[in-house]
Design an enzyme around this catalytic site. Structure first.
Site, short mmCIF file in Angstrom:
data_model
loop_
_atom_site.label_atom_id
_atom_site.label_comp_id
_atom_site.label_asym_id
_atom_site.label_seq_id
_atom_site.Cartn_x
_atom_site.Cartn_y
_atom_site.Cartn_z
CG ASP A 21 29.88 -82.34 -31.41
OD1 ASP A 21 29.30 -82.85 -30.43
OD2 ASP A 21 31.00 -82.72 -31.81
CD GLU A 68 26.95 -93.87 -35.93
OE1 GLU A 68 26.34 -92.78 -36.04
OE2 GLU A 68 27.17 -94.63 -36.91
CG ASN A 69 23.72 -89.49 -31.10
OD1 ASN A 69 23.24 -88.59 -31.79
ND2 ASN A 69 25.00 -89.48 -30.73
NE ARG A 72 25.53 -89.06 -27.40
CZ ARG A 72 25.82 -87.78 -27.48
NH1 ARG A 72 25.14 -86.92 -26.75
NH2 ARG A 72 26.75 -87.34 -28.28
C1 FPP Z 1 25.56 -82.97 -29.67
O1 FPP Z 1 26.06 -82.59 -28.43
C2 FPP Z 1 24.11 -82.91 -29.73
C3 FPP Z 1 23.28 -83.97 -29.91
C4 FPP Z 1 23.71 -85.38 -30.07
C5 FPP Z 1 21.84 -83.81 -29.96
C6 FPP Z 1 21.38 -82.53 -30.56
C7 FPP Z 1 20.06 -82.29 -30.03
C8 FPP Z 1 19.55 -81.07 -29.75
C9 FPP Z 1 20.18 -79.79 -30.06
C10 FPP Z 1 18.25 -81.00 -29.07
C11 FPP Z 1 17.16 -81.77 -29.72
C12 FPP Z 1 16.90 -81.31 -31.09
C13 FPP Z 1 15.73 -80.95 -31.57
C14 FPP Z 1 15.68 -80.49 -32.97
C15 FPP Z 1 14.50 -80.94 -30.77
P1 FPP Z 1 26.79 -83.71 -27.61
O2 FPP Z 1 25.83 -84.27 -26.62
O3 FPP Z 1 27.40 -84.72 -28.52
O4 FPP Z 1 27.91 -82.89 -26.89
P2 FPP Z 1 29.33 -83.41 -26.41
O5 FPP Z 1 30.07 -83.84 -27.63
O6 FPP Z 1 29.93 -82.19 -25.78
O7 FPP Z 1 29.09 -84.51 -25.44
#
Ligand code: FPP
Length: 249
Positions: A21, A68-69, A72
């Site tokens: 996260d 839930e993503n 976005r």
């Molecule tokens: C959370 O940060 C991260 C995600 C929802 C996606 C995670 C994806 C990756 C690390 C890259 C893709 C993965 C692979 C394995 C290719 P957030 O966007 O929720 O951060 P925030 O809470 O600060 O907005």
């Protein structure tokens, strides 16, 4: 603490699960856009996987995209899907060189076709690797997988394939998308949030949690070692009392 001298190499969790996260907040704090944060997140995935393999962790499960993503902004969702396809293509040779087997959990059929194809291809090309299994949770939510499990078991009862008395916690585990994957001993979440967010709810019954106040792109080798050190200094009692645990050991 990036050296290994502090941790007991004979007590490494077999399975570590991570809620990655804070990519968006990391990007914001560096004056960049969210997708740049996600691509930095992939660098952190690479370093974490490499370290986990070095430490002889057998399963590393990463929450890469939740049910839930999808809510976005479309541009971010598309960017994440492209990043997944691109990362799989870039990493496949190194995964094979390092004995990394890829698996997924979640509703993969609900992913875009191109992602499904890349995943199928990478899973197939890495299926004989034995060093570590990288499990990507994609279009995953625990409530979704539990709902699916209940539907499957109800159907099996209706069709008289099983009787109600045969339902045990092992049978339930065998009907989740994590079947054949042991429950994680350690769950790490970055970014300062202290929530489980619909991740592996059934599987974390006895899991130790480590919450870190850093954003995912800043996670790497030394943070993983530190989280394992923290894990090794917990007393895992599984509902028993301290004296019983000490007698077992
Ligand atoms: C959370 O940060 C991260 C995600 C929802 C996606 C995670 C994806 C990756 C690390 C890259 C893709 C993965 C692979 C394995 C290719 P957030 O966007 O929720 O951060 P925030 O809470 O600060 O907005």
């Amino acid at each position: 603490m990036s050296d290994l001298s502090h941790i007991d190499l004979n007590n490494i969790p077999e399975h570590i699960a991570i809620i990655m996260d804070g990519n968006g907040r990391w990007a914001k704090s560096h004056g960049e856009d969210r997708l740049f944060g996600h691509s930095k997140g992939v660098d952190a995935v690479r370093e974490t996987l490499k370290t986990a393999r070095e430490l002889n962790v057998k399963f590393l499960t990463l929450y890469a995209f939740s049910t839930e993503n999808w809510n976005r902004p479309q541009k971010e969702v598309e960017g994440l899907m492209n990043l997944l396809v691109l990362s799989l293509a870039n990493e496949i040779d190194e995964m094979n060189e390092n004995g990394v087997r890829l698996q997924t959990i979640g509703n993969i059929e609900g992913m875009p076709k191109e992602c499904q194809e890349s995943l199928r291809d990478a899973i197939d090309k890495t299926k004989s690797n034995k060093e570590i299994t990288l499990v990507l949770a994609l279009n995953y939510s625990s409530k979704w997988e539990i709902t699916e499990m209940v539907k499957t078991l109800s159907n099996k009862i209706k069709n008289k394939e099983i009787s109600e008395s045969e339902i045990t916690d092992d049978l339930i585990s065998d009907h989740l998308t994590t079947r054949r994957i042991p429950d994680p001993e350690l769950l790490i979440r970055t970014s300062g949030e202290r929530r489980v967010s619909n991740f592996l709810l059934w599987q974390i019954a006895y899991t130790e949690f480590v919450f870190l106040d850093i954003f995912w792109p800043d996670f790497g080798r030394s943070q993983l070692i530190e989280a394992i050190y923290d894990f090794q200094n917990r007393e895992r009692r599984f509902g028993m009392v301290s004296e019983q645990i000490n007698t077992i050991e």
